[in-house]
Design an enzyme around this catalytic site. Structure first.
Site, short mmCIF file in Angstrom:
data_model
loop_
_atom_site.label_atom_id
_atom_site.label_comp_id
_atom_site.label_asym_id
_atom_site.label_seq_id
_atom_site.Cartn_x
_atom_site.Cartn_y
_atom_site.Cartn_z
CD GLU A 26 20.00 41.76 5.87
OE1 GLU A 26 19.39 40.69 6.09
OE2 GLU A 26 19.66 42.59 5.00
CG HIS A 46 20.34 41.56 0.54
ND1 HIS A 46 19.29 40.67 0.42
CD2 HIS A 46 20.07 42.31 1.64
CE1 HIS A 46 18.44 40.87 1.42
NE2 HIS A 46 18.89 41.86 2.17
CG HIS A 73 15.07 44.64 1.67
ND1 HIS A 73 15.36 45.57 2.65
CD2 HIS A 73 15.93 43.60 1.88
CE1 HIS A 73 16.34 45.11 3.42
NE2 HIS A 73 16.71 43.93 2.98
CG HIS A 77 15.08 39.62 4.07
ND1 HIS A 77 16.04 39.17 4.95
CD2 HIS A 77 15.56 40.80 3.60
CE1 HIS A 77 17.01 40.05 5.03
NE2 HIS A 77 16.76 41.04 4.21
ZN ZN Z 1 18.03 42.60 3.82
#
Ligand code: ZN
Length: 239
Positions: A78, A97, A99, A167
Site C-alpha cells: 500500500e 496509515h 487500521h 479499512h
Molecule cells: Zn491498509
C-alpha cells in the site's frame, strides 16, 4: 548524497512508538519524505512496525518505484497511499496509515471523528471519509495503484487526517513527530467520542479556531518534545 542517518533513525523510532501505543499492529506504516529529494520518500520494507530496524528502511520514488536494490525483500503493497499524498501535498513530509480498531467503526457508520479534547487538535477540525468504492467499485480494499492513492489524497485534501471506509485511516503532517502525535490522538479521540456517546447528550467539540489555537502548543515544543521523549522511553527502541 546527503546523510539521512538521523532521519532514518527517527523513522525507525516512530515505527516502534506507533506499535507500542497500539496505533499499528502487524499492519500499518509510516513514511518520511527525503528532504534532499522531495520526489522520493523513505519507508520500511513489508514488516510489522514493532520489528523494524534501520536496515529495513528503503527509498521509493513518489510513483512507488524503488530507488536502489530491495535485495529480494517485499515492499509494502500500500505504498501508493504515501506517494499519492506526497504528490499533491508539498507541505506534507510524513504520512501514517493504520487500521486502528477504534477508528474503523466511525467510517463504517459515516460518523465523523471530531476533536473533543485540546490534545485532539493535531487531527484537524475536519476528518473526511474516503470510500474506495466510489471510484473503483468492489476491490479488496487495499490501496495498491497510484490512481487509488491519488484518489485518497484528493479526499484528504488540505486536511491532516482522513478515514478510509472498511479499512482504516491516514494522517499527513509536516514531520515525523507531528504525524505520530496526530495518529496517536486520532485514535484516542475515537475512543473518547465512543465513551461520550454512551453518556448521551450532544458532544461539544472544539471549534476550528480552537483547533488552530491548541495546535500552537500540541505541535510546538511544549507538546511535541515532551510527548516524543515519553514515547521513545516507552517504546522497544534501544540505541
Ligand atoms: Zn491498509
Amino acid at each position: 548524497m546527503e546523510d539521512n542517518t538521523g532521519l532514518i533513525r527517527e523513522l525507525v523510532i516512530a515505527n516502534r512508538i506507533l506499535a507500542r501505543e497500539g496505533v499499528v499492529d502487524a499492519f500499518g506504516h509510516i513514511s518520511v519524505r527525503n528532504p534532499n529529494n522531495p520526489e522520493s520518500y523513505f519507508i520500511s520494507v513489508s514488516r510489522a512496525p514493532e520489528l523494524i530496524t534501520v536496515d529495513d528502511i528503503v527509498e521509493f520514488r513518489l510513483d512507488g518505484e524503488p530507488i536502489g536494490d530491495l535485495r529480494g525483500r517485499t515492499p509494502y503493497g500500500e505504498r501508493a497511499i504515501h506517494g499519492g499524498i506526497y504528490e499533491i501535498r508539498s507541505d506534507v513530509n510524513s504520512v501514517v496509515h493504520n487500521h486502528s480498531q477504534e477508528v474503523v467503526p466511525f467510517a463504517a457508520t459515516n460518523t465523523l471523528i471530531r476533536p473533543l479534547l485540546h490534545m485532539s487538535a493535531p487531527m484537524g477540525a475536519h476528518v473526511p471519509i474516503w470510500d474506495i468504492r466510489d471510484n473503483f467499485g468492489e476491490t479488496n480494499h487495499l490501496v495498491v495503484t497510484m490512481e487509488q492513492g491519488r484518489d485518497l489524497a484528493t479526499t484528504l485534501g488540505e486536511n491532516a487526517s482522513a478515514l478510509m471506509k472498511r479499512h482504516g485511516c491516514v494522517c499527513a503532517r509536516r514531520n515525523i513527530r507531528e504525524v505520530v502525535m496526530t495518529a496517536v490522538y486520532l485514535q484516542a479521540t475515537a475512543k473518547m467520542i465512543m465513551q461520550a456517546k454512551l453518556l448521551g447528550g450532544e458532544i461539544d467539540y472544539l471549534t476550528p479556531a480552537e483547533v488552530d489555537l491548541c495546535n500552537v502548543n500540541q505541535l510546538g515544543p511544549l507538546g511535541l518534545d515532551r510527548a516524543w521523549e515519553y514515547w521513545v522511553m516507552r517504546s522497544s527502541y534501544k540505541d
